[in-house]
Design a protein around this motif. Structure first.
Motif, PDB file in Angstrom:
ATOM      1  N   ILE A 172      18.314 -46.209 -43.121  1.00 19.05           N
ATOM      2  CA  ILE A 172      18.734 -46.063 -41.732  1.00 19.05           C
ATOM      3  C   ILE A 172      20.214 -45.729 -41.713  1.00 19.05           C
ATOM      4  CG2 ILE A 172      19.065 -47.294 -39.544  1.00 19.05           C
ATOM      5  CD1 ILE A 172      16.584 -48.965 -40.290  1.00 19.05           C
ATOM      6  N   THR A 173      20.554 -44.620 -41.078  1.00 18.83           N
ATOM      7  CA  THR A 173      21.951 -44.189 -41.048  1.00 18.83           C
ATOM      8  C   THR A 173      22.660 -44.579 -39.761  1.00 18.83           C
ATOM      9  OG1 THR A 173      21.425 -42.007 -40.150  1.00 18.83           O
ATOM     10  CG2 THR A 173      21.405 -42.243 -42.551  1.00 18.83           C
ATOM     11  N   ALA A 174      21.910 -44.774 -38.670  1.00 19.63           N
ATOM     12  CA  ALA A 174      22.552 -45.127 -37.402  1.00 19.63           C
ATOM     13  C   ALA A 174      21.575 -45.877 -36.510  1.00 19.63           C
ATOM     14  CB  ALA A 174      23.063 -43.882 -36.676  1.00 19.63           C
ATOM     15  N   VAL A 175      22.110 -46.832 -35.756  1.00 19.17           N
ATOM     16  CA  VAL A 175      21.339 -47.633 -34.801  1.00 19.17           C
ATOM     17  C   VAL A 175      22.103 -47.655 -33.486  1.00 19.17           C
ATOM     18  CG1 VAL A 175      20.341 -49.895 -34.285  1.00 19.17           C
ATOM     19  CG2 VAL A 175      20.462 -49.101 -36.666  1.00 19.17           C
ATOM     20  N   VAL A 176      21.401 -47.382 -32.388  1.00 14.23           N
ATOM     21  CA  VAL A 176      22.008 -47.426 -31.060  1.00 14.23           C
ATOM     22  C   VAL A 176      21.194 -48.374 -30.188  1.00 14.23           C
ATOM     23  CG1 VAL A 176      22.759 -46.104 -29.047  1.00 14.23           C
ATOM     24  CG2 VAL A 176      22.738 -45.028 -31.313  1.00 14.23           C
ATOM     25  N   VAL A 177      21.863 -49.307 -29.543  1.00 10.81           N
ATOM     26  CA  VAL A 177      21.220 -50.201 -28.574  1.00 10.81           C
ATOM     27  C   VAL A 177      22.080 -50.227 -27.322  1.00 10.81           C
ATOM     28  CG1 VAL A 177      20.422 -52.536 -28.054  1.00 10.81           C
ATOM     29  CG2 VAL A 177      20.229 -51.650 -30.392  1.00 10.81           C
ATOM     30  N   SER A 178      21.465 -49.928 -26.199  1.00  6.71           N
ATOM     31  CA  SER A 178      22.142 -50.031 -24.904  1.00  6.71           C
ATOM     32  C   SER A 178      21.379 -51.040 -24.065  1.00  6.71           C
ATOM     33  CB  SER A 178      22.197 -48.673 -24.197  1.00  6.71           C
ATOM     34  OG  SER A 178      23.003 -47.769 -24.931  1.00  6.71           O
ATOM     35  N   ALA A 179      22.002 -52.163 -23.772  1.00 10.46           N
ATOM     36  CA  ALA A 179      21.339 -53.276 -23.093  1.00 10.46           C
ATOM     37  C   ALA A 179      22.006 -53.576 -21.768  1.00 10.46           C
ATOM     38  CB  ALA A 179      21.365 -54.516 -23.980  1.00 10.46           C
ATOM     39  N   GLN A 180      21.237 -53.571 -20.696  1.00 10.19           N
ATOM     40  CA  GLN A 180      21.763 -53.979 -19.396  1.00 10.19           C
ATOM     41  C   GLN A 180      22.092 -55.470 -19.427  1.00 10.19           C
ATOM     42  OE1 GLN A 180      19.002 -53.901 -16.133  1.00 10.19           O
ATOM     43  NE2 GLN A 180      20.599 -53.742 -14.582  1.00 10.19           N
ATOM     44  N   HIS A 181      23.177 -55.848 -18.737  1.00 13.04           N
ATOM     45  CA  HIS A 181      23.636 -57.233 -18.833  1.00 13.04           C
ATOM     46  C   HIS A 181      24.291 -57.670 -17.524  1.00 13.04           C
ATOM     47  CE1 HIS A 181      27.807 -55.784 -19.165  1.00 13.04           C
ATOM     48  NE2 HIS A 181      27.308 -54.823 -19.924  1.00 13.04           N
ATOM     49  N   GLY A 182      24.499 -58.946 -17.398  1.00  9.86           N
ATOM     50  CA  GLY A 182      25.199 -59.492 -16.245  1.00  9.86           C
ATOM     51  C   GLY A 182      26.670 -59.137 -16.277  1.00  9.86           C
ATOM     52  N   PRO A 183      27.366 -59.260 -15.152  1.00  9.02           N
ATOM     53  CA  PRO A 183      28.752 -58.790 -15.062  1.00  9.02           C
ATOM     54  C   PRO A 183      29.766 -59.655 -15.792  1.00  9.02           C
ATOM     55  CG  PRO A 183      28.091 -59.829 -13.001  1.00  9.02           C
ATOM     56  CD  PRO A 183      26.862 -59.748 -13.847  1.00  9.02           C
TER      57      PRO A 183
END
Length: 394
Positions: free
Chosen positions: A189-200
């Motif tokens: 695995i060369t790259a991992v992207v995670v975009s997680a919505q979160h509280g302010p």
């Protein structure tokens, strides 16, 4: 020779996936009461509102507002500050009957009208189009490694939100995994992207550390990670505004996430909200079944099955196989074997998989294929096929 390949996935709270689940929730409700329902149901979601639309012919009744609210609640949109609250969101519907012109071709196929007395030829394809099925031996799911691991990360991201491990997360999220391939084999695995919505109020550094620990390293095997693997967690920084408030959702807009992560061709037709007379859905399931069993039988390391249909015609116009140079039989011989072993007429697909039942909403997030958590008939492996194939090879 090295090459890179990337696949993405999304959580059930992604606005498009929310709409897929609503559409399949309506379909399931109708099939539960009337298995012969004809359904083409789509949904659109935006801030504070869900619109359900489509063409439906049925003897059943579906409480569409209740289905919408329960789906929104189950996914986790339960606060006004999320931009969508199941208790207060507006639910609009615009439903008409299926076109009688389409029904003519589905109810009585061209073959049946020509005097073919085989009952399996009664139902014609609900539309023209191309459908594809794919399988490979890279993972236990018989899915491409980048896509299988992107799905695992998306499911884990949702799980740590639901079980309270990371209580500040919100329902929307996306994942992405890039693999290096050496001579066609995934090696790292060369790259991992995670975009997680979160509280302010959550600290961004804490969020990134938490997701790396509880999601990324919990799901990705260490042997596939290297000192050069790059990690991108919420690379833009804040992701507070998400879900339908941040991006309007629409049924059928995540067809690559639904299938093979970009590894296979796609005819363009979505699955969710469509009853099994629609070959966009049912024929794609049978094509996956055929491809998966070819790989399981050891006939190829990779296999793609392609079909094409004409509206109102039961039998496919084309059946082809592509093993990308990994097959033990020539592709044309394999295609002939597949056409003899599998029946791609809509009526036979519906009968073989028992598709007139409410099994679809569970498929509307995290993919329709490779679902080890669900007992989906098109994911089963056929022991008899191994015998047929071994005799063909012998």
């Amino acid at each position: 020779m090295q090459r890179l390949f990337t696949s993405e996935s999304v959580t059930e709270g992604h606005p498009d996936k929310l709409c897929d689940q609503i559409s399949d929730g309506v379909l399931d409700a109708l099939l539960r009461e009337d298995p012969m329902s004809r359904v083409a149901c789509e949904a659109c979601a935006t801030t504070g509102m869900v619109l359900v639309m489509g063409e439906i012919s049925t003897q059943a009744y579906a409480d569409i507002p209740a289905i919408v609210r329960e789906t929104v609640r189950r996914i986790g949109y339960n606060h006004a500050e999320y931009g969508l609250d199941y208790r207060t969101c507006a639910v609009l519907s615009s439903i008409d009957e299926q076109s009688p012109d389409i029904a003519l071709g589905v109810d009585h196929s061209q073959e049946f009208k020509s005097g073919d007395v085989d009952p399996a030829d009664l139902i014609g394809a609900g539309d023209q189009g191309m459908m594809f099925g794919y399988a490979c031996d890279e993972t236990p799911e018989k899915l491409p490694a980048p896509f299988a691991y992107a799905n695992r990360l998306a499911r884990k991201l949702a799980a740590v939100r639901r079980d309270g491990t990371l209580p500040y997360l919100r329902p929307d999220g996306k994942t992405q995994v890039t693999f290096a391939y050496e001579d066609g084999v995934p090696t790292a695995i060369t790259a991992v992207v995670v975009s997680a919505q979160h509280g302010p109020d959550v600290n961004l550094n804490r969020l990134r550390a938490d997701i790396l620990e509880t999601v990324v390293h919990a799901e990705l095997p260490e042997k596939l990670l290297t000192p050069d693997t790059k990690y991108f967690v919420n690379p833009t920084g804040r992701f507070v505004v998400g879900g339908p408030a941040g991006d309007t959702g629409l049924t059928g807009r995540k067809i690559i996430v639904d299938t093979y992560g970009g590894f296979s061709r796609h005819g363009g037709g979505a699955f969710s909200g469509k009853d099994p007379t629609k070959v966009d859905r049912s024929a794609s399931y049978m094509a996956r079944y055929a491809a998966k069993n070819v790989v399981a039988a050891g006939l190829a390391k990779r296999c793609e099955i392609g079909l094409s249909y004409a509206i109102g015609v039961a039998r496919p116009l084309q059946i082809y196989a592509d093993t990308f140079g990994t097959g033990v039989l020539p592709d044309d011989a394999l295609a002939q074997l597949i056409s003899e072993r599998f029946d791609f007429r809509p009526a036979k697909i519906i009968e073989y998989f028992d598709l007139r039942r409410p099994i679809y909403q569970a498929t509307a997030a995290y993919g329709h294929f490779g679902r080890l958590d669900l007992d989906l008939p098109w994911e089963r492996e056929d022991a008899d096929l191994r015998c047929v194939c071994s005799r063909a090879v012998g």
